[in-house]
Design an enzyme around this catalytic site. Structure first.
Site, PDB file in Angstrom:
ATOM      1  N   HIS A  82       0.861  -1.195   0.000  1.00  0.00           N
ATOM      2  CA  HIS A  82       0.000   0.000   0.000  1.00  0.00           C
ATOM      3  C   HIS A  82       0.891   1.237   0.000  1.00  0.00           C
ATOM      4  O   HIS A  82       1.436   1.623   1.035  1.00  0.00           O
ATOM      5  CB  HIS A  82      -0.908   0.000   1.242  1.00  0.00           C
ATOM      6  N   HIS A  84       1.688   5.132  -2.552  1.00  0.00           N
ATOM      7  CA  HIS A  84       1.133   6.100  -3.511  1.00  0.00           C
ATOM      8  C   HIS A  84       2.284   6.679  -4.318  1.00  0.00           C
ATOM      9  O   HIS A  84       2.709   7.810  -4.100  1.00  0.00           O
ATOM     10  CB  HIS A  84       0.381   7.211  -2.766  1.00  0.00           C
ATOM     11  N   LYS A  87       1.724  10.126  -6.046  1.00  0.00           N
ATOM     12  CA  LYS A  87       1.759  11.332  -5.214  1.00  0.00           C
ATOM     13  C   LYS A  87       3.181  11.660  -4.749  1.00  0.00           C
ATOM     14  O   LYS A  87       3.459  12.779  -4.327  1.00  0.00           O
ATOM     15  CB  LYS A  87       0.904  11.139  -3.952  1.00  0.00           C
ATOM     16  N   HIS A 240      -9.580   2.248   0.897  1.00  0.00           N
ATOM     17  CA  HIS A 240      -9.182   3.088   2.026  1.00  0.00           C
ATOM     18  C   HIS A 240     -10.412   3.219   2.928  1.00  0.00           C
ATOM     19  O   HIS A 240     -11.441   3.756   2.505  1.00  0.00           O
ATOM     20  CB  HIS A 240      -8.757   4.476   1.549  1.00  0.00           C
ATOM     21  N   GLU A 243     -10.273   6.151   7.794  1.00  0.00           N
ATOM     22  CA  GLU A 243      -9.024   6.824   8.148  1.00  0.00           C
ATOM     23  C   GLU A 243      -9.357   8.068   8.975  1.00  0.00           C
ATOM     24  O   GLU A 243      -9.230   9.207   8.537  1.00  0.00           O
ATOM     25  CB  GLU A 243      -8.239   7.194   6.890  1.00  0.00           C
ATOM     26  N   ASP A 340       2.794   3.466   2.663  1.00  0.00           N
ATOM     27  CA  ASP A 340       1.841   4.523   2.343  1.00  0.00           C
ATOM     28  C   ASP A 340       2.547   5.684   1.649  1.00  0.00           C
ATOM     29  O   ASP A 340       3.283   5.483   0.708  1.00  0.00           O
ATOM     30  CB  ASP A 340       1.083   4.942   3.599  1.00  0.00           C
ATOM     31  N   ASN A 341       2.359   6.889   2.113  1.00  0.00           N
ATOM     32  CA  ASN A 341       2.821   8.080   1.395  1.00  0.00           C
ATOM     33  C   ASN A 341       4.275   8.419   1.715  1.00  0.00           C
ATOM     34  O   ASN A 341       4.723   8.237   2.841  1.00  0.00           O
ATOM     35  CB  ASN A 341       1.947   9.276   1.750  1.00  0.00           C
TER      36      ASN A 341
END
Length: 447
Positions: A82, A84, A87, A240, A243, A340-341
């Site tokens: 997971h 991104h 981004k 998602h 959250e 994640d990010n």
């Protein structure tokens, strides 16, 4: 730079002697020795033709075959299920001065509309993949922002990168849009793009313009449509979910109920699920039972949820923002952790390093006393969730995609960043120097 004694010889057949390996990750062979209290075994590993040929008791293989690791730990290549990539690394041009979730979403939307051409997305995704490669990550699932025309820009870039990185990083993609898209004709076109890309159909299980507490009637309509579009195309689903730190948000339970009601046969992965941690025990336990019955897998994103959740200026956060990992495992759910990010408005930091993500997860969620088999949450479990049964484990016959670490046990691994790791791909060491952030400087002016 890797320590000299950890480097294998430049030969197709060699040994990694007197290694330490997690018992839970040894597959295709008996355990080489009795595990200790932390689930670690002593072992000799034989590498032949770029594959793991044997995992044997320590001292079995002759000293001439390869280095004595002096109990250094050997792990399989790690898996990030997971993230991104599309981004990633826009922070210098689109920072989030507030640091919370609404500000992150706004900053990202502004940046996407202004800057996300195919070339911009490609270069930042390539940078993320090159960084993950240098750190020893062998498989990545990225979410791709898919509102409006962006899906037709980003998914072709993804398909090109998947071809270019084949044999190095197994790359998967999921769409991410607000749930209300599945009340429109745009949903069919998006599902077709995802199917063309052999991806996963995904969304954020929230509406943009409707209240989300309590769930409006349109929630069931939109989620049923998502499940049906996925089923018609043979797609798995990646969501998602919840959250938030609002204890009144119970979307995960409804997703589980709808999946069973629809008879959805594909895999379902739900990420975040933060609100479970602030709900009464009886309520969260009932939700976890429903997830088990629906066959839902969970991925927790501890570093990013810690960064975003319960953030208010000048106030120390009162909770960790992390979901119920221990309880999920106790209910029989498959639980992964992921990165994640990275360096975007949702998370100002990160480096696509799943070993660092695992280390932080252990400390944030107290995945210790003992650490035991929690290491699987960063390799074997996400590999299974992604449908990669030969990945993320020390499996005889599998490619020798390995991390060789100076740490001899969990205490050493978790106490010091393993920056001097050796990363092996098909048995041979690679350059572990990540790309320079300066490589993206020309993209960091705001359009």
């Amino acid at each position: 730079m890797a320590r000299h004694f950890m480097m294998p010889p430049p030969a197709p057949r060699y040994a990694l002697r007197h290694a330490t390996v997690p018992a839970c990750l040894v597959a295709g062979a008996p355990l080489p020795s009795a595990p200790d209290a932390e689930g670690l075994c002593a072992a000799d590993l034989l590498i032949d033709g770029g594959r793991i040929a044997a995992v044997q008791p320590p001292g079995t293989l002759h000293a001439d075959l390869g280095p004595d690791l002096r109990r250094g730990m050997v792990l399989p290549g790690l898996v990030d299920c997971h993230t991104h990539l599309d981004k990633g690394h826009i922070w210098p041009r689109s920072p989030n001065p507030v640091g919370d979730l609404p500000a992150a979403a706004h900053a990202t939307q502004v940046d996407r509309l202004a800057n996300w051409s195919a070339e911009d997305v490609r270069r930042r995704m390539e940078f993320g993949l090159a960084t993950a490669w240098a750190h020893g990550v062998v498989a990545v699932r990225t979410h791709l922002d898919s509102l409006g025309p962006q899906a037709r820009i980003s998914f072709p870039v993804f398909r090109e990168l998947r071809r270019e990185w084949a044999g190095r990083i197994e790359l998967q993609a999921s769409s991410i849009v607000p749930l209300d898209v599945f009340l429109t004709d745009e949903a069919t076109a998006l599902a077709d793009i995802v199917a063309e890309s052999q991806g996963q159909l995904g969304c954020v299980t929230r509406f943009r313009q409707q209240p989300n507490v309590p769930l409006p009637p349109d929630f069931d309509i939109a989620m049923r449509r998502l499940f049906r579009l996925a089923a018609e195309r043979g797609l798995d689903v990646d969501l998602h979910v919840d959250e938030t730190g609002d204890p009144e948000v119970h979307t995960l339970a409804r997703v589980a109920w709808l999946a069973r009601r629809e008879g959805f046969a594909g895999r379902i992965l739900c990420g975040h699920c933060c609100s479970l941690a602030v709900q009464p025990e009886a309520k969260s336990a009932a939700t976890l039972r429903a997830c088990r019955e629906a066959g839902i897998d969970i991925v927790s994103l501890p570093t990013v949820n810690m960064y975003l959740q319960d953030r208010r200026a000048g106030r120390t956060p009162r909770w960790r923002g992390v979901t119920l990992l221990h309880e999920m495992r106790a209910h029989g759910l498959r639980v992964a952790v992921a990165g994640d990010n990275c360096r975007d408005p949702f998370h100002a930091y990160g480096d696509h390093d799943m070993l660092d993500t695992f280390s932080q997860s252990v400390k944030v969620a107290q995945l210790d006393r003992p650490v035991g088999d929690w290491i699987a949450s960063a390799c074997a479990t996400p590999a299974d969730i992604m449908g990669l049964p030969d990945t993320g484990r020390l499996k005889v016959g599998a490619p020798a995609d390995l991390l060789v670490l100076p740490a001899r046990d969990w205490s050493e691994l978790l106490s010091r960043h393993q920056g001097d790791r050796t990363v092996l791909r098909h048995g041979q060491p690679i350059d572990t120097t990540p790309p320079d952030f300066r490589d993206l400087d020309d993209l960091m002016t705001t359009a």
